[in-house]
Design a protein around this motif. Structure first.
Motif, PDB file in Angstrom:
ATOM      1  N   UNK A   1      -0.062 -12.000   1.964  1.00  0.00           N
ATOM      2  CA  UNK A   1       0.368 -10.602   2.170  1.00  0.00           C
ATOM      3  C   UNK A   1      -0.222 -10.107   3.492  1.00  0.00           C
ATOM      4  N   UNK A   2       0.652  -9.730   4.429  1.00  0.00           N
ATOM      5  CA  UNK A   2       0.162  -9.334   5.747  1.00  0.00           C
ATOM      6  C   UNK A   2      -0.199  -7.855   5.768  1.00  0.00           C
ATOM      7  N   UNK A   3      -0.864  -7.497   6.864  1.00  0.00           N
ATOM      8  CA  UNK A   3      -1.349  -6.124   6.980  1.00  0.00           C
ATOM      9  C   UNK A   3      -0.224  -5.097   7.050  1.00  0.00           C
ATOM     10  N   UNK A   4       0.918  -5.475   7.622  1.00  0.00           N
ATOM     11  CA  UNK A   4       2.030  -4.530   7.707  1.00  0.00           C
ATOM     12  C   UNK A   4       2.508  -4.124   6.318  1.00  0.00           C
ATOM     13  N   UNK A   5       2.618  -5.099   5.424  1.00  0.00           N
ATOM     14  CA  UNK A   5       3.038  -4.796   4.053  1.00  0.00           C
ATOM     15  C   UNK A   5       1.971  -3.999   3.322  1.00  0.00           C
ATOM     16  N   UNK A   6       0.697  -4.376   3.515  1.00  0.00           N
ATOM     17  CA  UNK A   6      -0.400  -3.631   2.880  1.00  0.00           C
ATOM     18  C   UNK A   6      -0.416  -2.183   3.354  1.00  0.00           C
ATOM     19  N   UNK A   7      -0.200  -1.989   4.662  1.00  0.00           N
ATOM     20  CA  UNK A   7      -0.199  -0.636   5.212  1.00  0.00           C
ATOM     21  C   UNK A   7       0.952   0.183   4.639  1.00  0.00           C
ATOM     22  N   UNK A   8       2.116  -0.452   4.494  1.00  0.00           N
ATOM     23  CA  UNK A   8       3.274   0.255   3.931  1.00  0.00           C
ATOM     24  C   UNK A   8       2.998   0.659   2.485  1.00  0.00           C
ATOM     25  N   UNK A   9       2.429  -0.240   1.701  1.00  0.00           N
ATOM     26  CA  UNK A   9       2.080   0.091   0.308  1.00  0.00           C
ATOM     27  C   UNK A   9       1.021   1.193   0.261  1.00  0.00           C
ATOM     28  N   UNK A  10       0.051   1.098   1.159  1.00  0.00           N
ATOM     29  CA  UNK A  10      -1.016   2.094   1.249  1.00  0.00           C
ATOM     30  C   UNK A  10      -0.429   3.487   1.527  1.00  0.00           C
ATOM     31  N   UNK A  11       0.492   3.556   2.480  1.00  0.00           N
ATOM     32  CA  UNK A  11       1.085   4.842   2.844  1.00  0.00           C
ATOM     33  C   UNK A  11       1.959   5.407   1.737  1.00  0.00           C
ATOM     34  N   UNK A  12       2.838   4.578   1.193  1.00  0.00           N
ATOM     35  CA  UNK A  12       3.803   5.099   0.234  1.00  0.00           C
ATOM     36  C   UNK A  12       3.164   5.445  -1.112  1.00  0.00           C
ATOM     37  N   UNK A  13       2.152   4.707  -1.513  1.00  0.00           N
ATOM     38  CA  UNK A  13       1.430   5.079  -2.733  1.00  0.00           C
ATOM     39  C   UNK A  13       0.763   6.432  -2.555  1.00  0.00           C
ATOM     40  N   UNK A  14       0.184   6.650  -1.374  1.00  0.00           N
ATOM     41  CA  UNK A  14      -0.434   7.943  -1.083  1.00  0.00           C
ATOM     42  C   UNK A  14       0.599   9.065  -1.111  1.00  0.00           C
ATOM     43  N   UNK A  15       1.750   8.831  -0.486  1.00  0.00           N
ATOM     44  CA  UNK A  15       2.770   9.877  -0.411  1.00  0.00           C
ATOM     45  C   UNK A  15       3.324  10.225  -1.788  1.00  0.00           C
ATOM     46  N   UNK A  16       3.559   9.231  -2.618  1.00  0.00           N
ATOM     47  CA  UNK A  16       4.119   9.487  -3.951  1.00  0.00           C
ATOM     48  C   UNK A  16       3.184  10.343  -4.789  1.00  0.00           C
ATOM     49  N   UNK A  17       1.880  10.094  -4.665  1.00  0.00           N
ATOM     50  CA  UNK A  17       0.906  10.804  -5.501  1.00  0.00           C
ATOM     51  C   UNK A  17       0.147  11.889  -4.739  1.00  0.00           C
ATOM     52  N   UNK A  18       0.645  12.252  -3.554  1.00  0.00           N
ATOM     53  CA  UNK A  18      -0.105  13.189  -2.710  1.00  0.00           C
ATOM     54  C   UNK A  18      -0.339  14.534  -3.385  1.00  0.00           C
ATOM     55  N   UNK A  19       0.694  15.133  -3.960  1.00  0.00           N
ATOM     56  CA  UNK A  19       0.548  16.471  -4.540  1.00  0.00           C
ATOM     57  C   UNK A  19      -0.411  16.501  -5.725  1.00  0.00           C
ATOM     58  N   UNK A  20      -0.247  15.612  -6.734  1.00  0.00           N
ATOM     59  CA  UNK A  20      -1.246  15.643  -7.815  1.00  0.00           C
ATOM     60  C   UNK A  20      -2.651  15.312  -7.343  1.00  0.00           C
ATOM     61  N   UNK A  21      -2.777  14.421  -6.359  1.00  0.00           N
ATOM     62  CA  UNK A  21      -4.113  14.083  -5.868  1.00  0.00           C
ATOM     63  C   UNK A  21      -4.752  15.257  -5.145  1.00  0.00           C
ATOM     64  N   UNK A  22      -3.966  16.035  -4.412  1.00  0.00           N
ATOM     65  CA  UNK A  22      -4.515  17.223  -3.765  1.00  0.00           C
ATOM     66  C   UNK A  22      -5.093  18.167  -4.803  1.00  0.00           C
ATOM     67  N   UNK A  23      -4.360  18.378  -5.899  1.00  0.00           N
ATOM     68  CA  UNK A  23      -4.844  19.273  -6.960  1.00  0.00           C
ATOM     69  C   UNK A  23      -6.096  18.725  -7.622  1.00  0.00           C
ATOM     70  N   UNK A  24      -6.117  17.431  -7.903  1.00  0.00           N
ATOM     71  CA  UNK A  24      -7.270  16.821  -8.576  1.00  0.00           C
ATOM     72  C   UNK A  24      -8.499  16.865  -7.671  1.00  0.00           C
ATOM     73  N   UNK A  25      -8.331  16.528  -6.402  1.00  0.00           N
ATOM     74  CA  UNK A  25      -9.467  16.516  -5.479  1.00  0.00           C
ATOM     75  C   UNK A  25      -9.976  17.930  -5.229  1.00  0.00           C
ATOM     76  N   UNK A  26      -9.062  18.883  -5.075  1.00  0.00           N
ATOM     77  CA  UNK A  26      -9.472  20.266  -4.825  1.00  0.00           C
ATOM     78  C   UNK A  26     -10.246  20.838  -6.021  1.00  0.00           C
ATOM     79  N   UNK A  27      -9.758  20.616  -7.229  1.00  0.00           N
ATOM     80  CA  UNK A  27     -10.488  21.101  -8.416  1.00  0.00           C
ATOM     81  C   UNK A  27     -11.800  20.334  -8.586  1.00  0.00           C
ATOM     82  N   UNK A  28     -11.812  19.062  -8.197  1.00  0.00           N
ATOM     83  CA  UNK A  28     -13.071  18.313  -8.243  1.00  0.00           C
ATOM     84  C   UNK A  28     -14.099  18.887  -7.290  1.00  0.00           C
TER      85      UNK A  28
END
Length: 304
Positions: free
Chosen positions: A1-28
Motif C-alpha cells: 500500500x503506497x503513501x498516495x493511497x494511505x493519504x487518500x484514505x486518511x483524508x476521506x476518513x477525516x472528511x466523512x467523520x469531520x462534523x461528529x468529530x468536531x462536536x466530540x473534540x469540542x465537548x471533550x
C-alpha cells in the motif's frame, strides 16, 4: 500500500467523520477543565454529614432519591431519580439562580457520550479517529516545513502518544473494559438509605470533596476527590472501601491528578481540534486551487 493511497484514505476518513468529530473534540475540551474546577471541593465548613442529611430529609422526605451529585463550582447538590430542583448548599433552599458552568458541563457530557442521542455515532467516530491516526503513522515520518502542512504533521507526531491515548481509552469505556480484576461481589446488605451512605462516607472522608453517591453496576458507590484524584468507593458494613482503579476512565476523564491530567487533556483537545481543522483546510485548498485554464481553441497538448 503506497503513501498516495494511505493519504487518500486518511483524508476521506477525516472528511466523512469531520462534523461528529468536531462536536466530540469540542465537548471533550470543555470537559477537560471539569476535574481542575471540581477537585477543589466546597469551601471549608460549608457542609458536613449532618447538613447534607438534613437537606435530604427536607427536600426528599419520602426518601425516593437514588443518589446525589455535588457540583462544587456552583455549590449545588442534585438528587437523582426524583423530580426536584437543585439545592443551593449555601442557603439550603431550592436553587433560584442558574448555574451556567454546571449547565454547560452537563450539556457537554451528554453530547460527548451520546451525540444527537446516538451512542453508536460517538463510537464509530472515535474508531474513525484511531484509523486516521494509524494511517498517518503508516505514511511514515514527515518532512517538517514552516507551512500549514508542516505544522499539521509536526503537531501530530510530537503529541502522538497523548493523541492516541484519548480515543483508545474512550473506546475502552464504551466497551466496558477497565483493565482491572473484577471487583469483589457486592455484599448482601439491605439497601442502604442515602442519608446513611453520607454518614458512612463522613466516617473517613471530608464530605466537602464528595462528588457523587449513586448506584452503579448493581452496587452503591461513592466518588470522592482525594489529592486531585477522583477515587471510587463501595459501601460495606464497616464503612466505605476503595474500589480498584479504573485506569481507562481516570486517563480519559483526566481524573488521576486533576491539575496535571486536566491540563494534558486540554492540550490534547486543542491539538486534535487544530489537526482536524487544518486537515480539512488542506483538503479544501487542494480541491479549490485554480487549475491553469487553456486558451480558447487550444487543448492542453496544443492547438485544437
Amino acid at each position: 500500500m503506497n503513501n498516495a493511497l494511505l493519504l487518500k484514505l486518511h483524508r476521506w476518513t477525516t472528511l466523512v467523520f469531520a462534523l461528529p468529530l468536531i462536536a466530540i473534540i469540542f465537548t471533550g475540551l470543555i470537559l477537560s477543565v471539569e476535574p481542575i474546577i471540581q477537585s477543589r471541593g466546597l469551601p471549608a465548613g460549608m457542609v458536613d454529614a449532618e447538613r447534607i442529611t438534613g437537606l435530604l430529609q427536607r427536600h426528599d422526605p419520602a426518601g425516593k432519591a437514588r443518589g446525589l451529585a455535588i457540583n462544587a463550582s456552583g455549590q449545588q447538590m442534585r438528587l437523582m431519580g426524583v423530580n426536584a430542583p437543585a439545592i443551593d448548599l449555601a442557603t439550603g433552599e431550592a436553587a433560584t439562580a442558574s448555574d451556567p458552568l454546571g449547565d454547560v458541563l452537563l450539556w457537554a457530557r451528554r453530547t460527548h457520550e451520546r451525540l444527537l442521542g446516538y451512542e453508536w455515532l460517538v463510537i464509530s467516530s472515535t474508531i474513525a479517529l484511531v484509523v486516521v491516526m494509524a494511517l498517518g503513522i503508516l505514511m511514515g515520518l514527515p518532512r517538517l516545513r514552516n507551512s500549514l502542512a508542516g505544522w499539521h504533521k509536526g503537531a501530530a507526531w510530537f503529541t502522538l502518544p497523548l493523541l492516541l491515548l484519548s480515543p483508545i481509552t474512550g473506546l475502552f469505556l464504551a466497551f466496558g473494559l477497565t483493565l482491572q480484576s473484577a471487583p469483589p461481589p457486592a455484599a448482601a446488605l439491605a439497601p442502604l438509605p442515602l442519608a446513611d451512605a453520607v454518614r458512612a462516607v463522613a466516617q473517613s472522608h471530608d464530605v466537602a470533596h464528595l462528588s457523587m453517591i449513586a448506584n452503579r453496576g448493581g452496587r452503591l458507590m461513592a466518588r470522592i476527590y482525594e489529592g486531585g484524584e477522583l477515587r471510587a468507593y463501595s459501601f460495606a458494613a464497616d464503612g466505605v472501601t476503595p474500589l480498584p482503579r479504573n485506569w481507562p476512565r481516570l486517563l480519559h476523564e483526566g481524573n488521576w491528578s486533576a491539575l496535571i491530567s486536566g491540563a494534558l487533556n486540554v492540550i490534547v483537545s486543542v491539538v486534535l481540534f487544530g489537526l482536524l481543522v487544518s486537515g480539512v483546510v488542506l483538503w479544501a485548498r487542494r480541491k479549490l486551487r485554480r487549475r491553469p485554464q487553456t486558451a480558447p481553441g487550444k487543448t492542453a497538448t496544443g492547438t485544437a
